[in-house]
Design an enzyme around this catalytic site. Structure first.
Site, PDB file in Angstrom:
ATOM      1  N   LEU A 164      -3.833  -3.315   0.099  1.00  0.00           N
ATOM      2  CA  LEU A 164      -2.172  -3.119   0.243  1.00  0.00           C
ATOM      3  C   LEU A 164      -2.317  -3.542   1.998  1.00  0.00           C
ATOM      4  CD1 LEU A 164      -0.822   0.333  -1.038  1.00  0.00           C
ATOM      5  CD2 LEU A 164      -0.323  -1.938  -1.765  1.00  0.00           C
ATOM      6  N   ASP A 165      -1.481  -4.381   2.265  1.00  0.00           N
ATOM      7  CA  ASP A 165      -1.419  -4.753   3.658  1.00  0.00           C
ATOM      8  C   ASP A 165      -0.803  -3.652   4.659  1.00  0.00           C
ATOM      9  OD1 ASP A 165       1.681  -4.835   4.288  1.00  0.00           O
ATOM     10  OD2 ASP A 165       1.501  -6.469   2.851  1.00  0.00           O
ATOM     11  N   ASN A 166      -1.107  -3.680   5.755  1.00  0.00           N
ATOM     12  CA  ASN A 166      -0.663  -2.266   6.800  1.00  0.00           C
ATOM     13  C   ASN A 166       0.594  -1.921   6.643  1.00  0.00           C
ATOM     14  OD1 ASN A 166      -0.324  -4.801   8.213  1.00  0.00           O
ATOM     15  ND2 ASN A 166      -0.306  -3.650  10.031  1.00  0.00           N
ATOM     16  N   HIS A 167       1.635  -2.938   6.388  1.00  0.00           N
ATOM     17  CA  HIS A 167       2.833  -2.578   6.415  1.00  0.00           C
ATOM     18  C   HIS A 167       3.409  -2.171   4.855  1.00  0.00           C
ATOM     19  CE1 HIS A 167       3.990  -4.908  10.006  1.00  0.00           C
ATOM     20  NE2 HIS A 167       3.194  -3.626  10.408  1.00  0.00           N
ATOM     21  N   SER A 168       2.576  -2.041   4.077  1.00  0.00           N
ATOM     22  CA  SER A 168       2.658  -1.609   2.598  1.00  0.00           C
ATOM     23  C   SER A 168       2.245  -0.372   2.319  1.00  0.00           C
ATOM     24  CB  SER A 168       2.304  -2.480   1.737  1.00  0.00           C
ATOM     25  OG  SER A 168       2.824  -3.892   1.780  1.00  0.00           O
TER      26      SER A 168
END
Length: 199
Positions: free
Chosen positions: A42-46
């Site tokens: 998951l990307d850091n903003h997810s």
């Protein structure tokens, strides 16, 4: 014996232990066994469900299998989404992927949902007065930033993205940063992968 964990990955944390810039999984208050690694990212903003395991075979079983696996997300987007736009998202939209190539997304499940109750705080900053919608999206593919690209191309940029399940593995009531261990047999059963007892 391998170990399997379900983590609610917090906002603004990378899905890795080393080699990145910013908060990483090793900062969580947990004594991970040697060899633990994330399955998928998951990307850091997810936010939301992230699988961790010591079993290196799981990545191949999930991502190189001929049988696609379902991943479900709660997504908050700008503005109210019309029935016509829902139809576009369901049948497939054109996004730009690696190599600067146009790609038509595989048909998926998309539905409008009410704002989740008792939703744990996230790191997103948005003005509550701006019209928005919550969607539940279930995919069987995972191109880089796919959901963000899909909603943006139809005019509804993503404000918040939370993965709630991978097949039968569910986020449940885990709070951000919380983790629980799951038995090997149950892990493979919920993923819909044949369990041999010696994975």
């Amino acid at each position: 014996m391998h170990q399997y964990f379900l983590l609610n990955k917090p906002y603004d944390m990378l899905s890795q232990f080393i080699g990145g810039q910013g908060r990483m999984l090793g900062e969580l208050d947990y004594d991970f066994p040697e060899g633990t690694h994330p399955i998928g990212r998951l990307d850091n903003h997810s936010e939301g469900l992230l699988i961790l395991t010591t079993n290196k075979k799981v990545t191949k079983l999930l991502f190189q299998s001929k049988v696609p696996h379902r991943r479900t997300y709660l997504v908050r987007v700008y503005r109210e989404v019309s029935a016509e736009t829902l139809g576009k998202l369901r049948t497939g939209v054109t996004i730009r992927i690696k190599g600067n190539v146009d790609y038509v997304t595989t048909p998926c499940e998309v539905e409008l949902v009410k704002e989740p109750e008792n939703l744990f705080p996230g790191g997103y900053q948005y003005h509550e007065g701006i019209p928005h919608s919550w969607l539940r999206i279930t995919l069987t593919e995972g191109k880089y930033h796919q959901i963000r690209k899909m909603t943006r191309v139809v005019g509804h940029p993503c404000q918040r993205l939370i993965r709630t399940s991978i097949e039968g593995l569910e986020l449940g009531s885990l709070l951000p940063g919380e983790m629980k261990e799951i038995e090997e047999e149950a892990f493979f059963e919920k993923l819909g992968i044949a369990y041999s007892g010696s994975q």
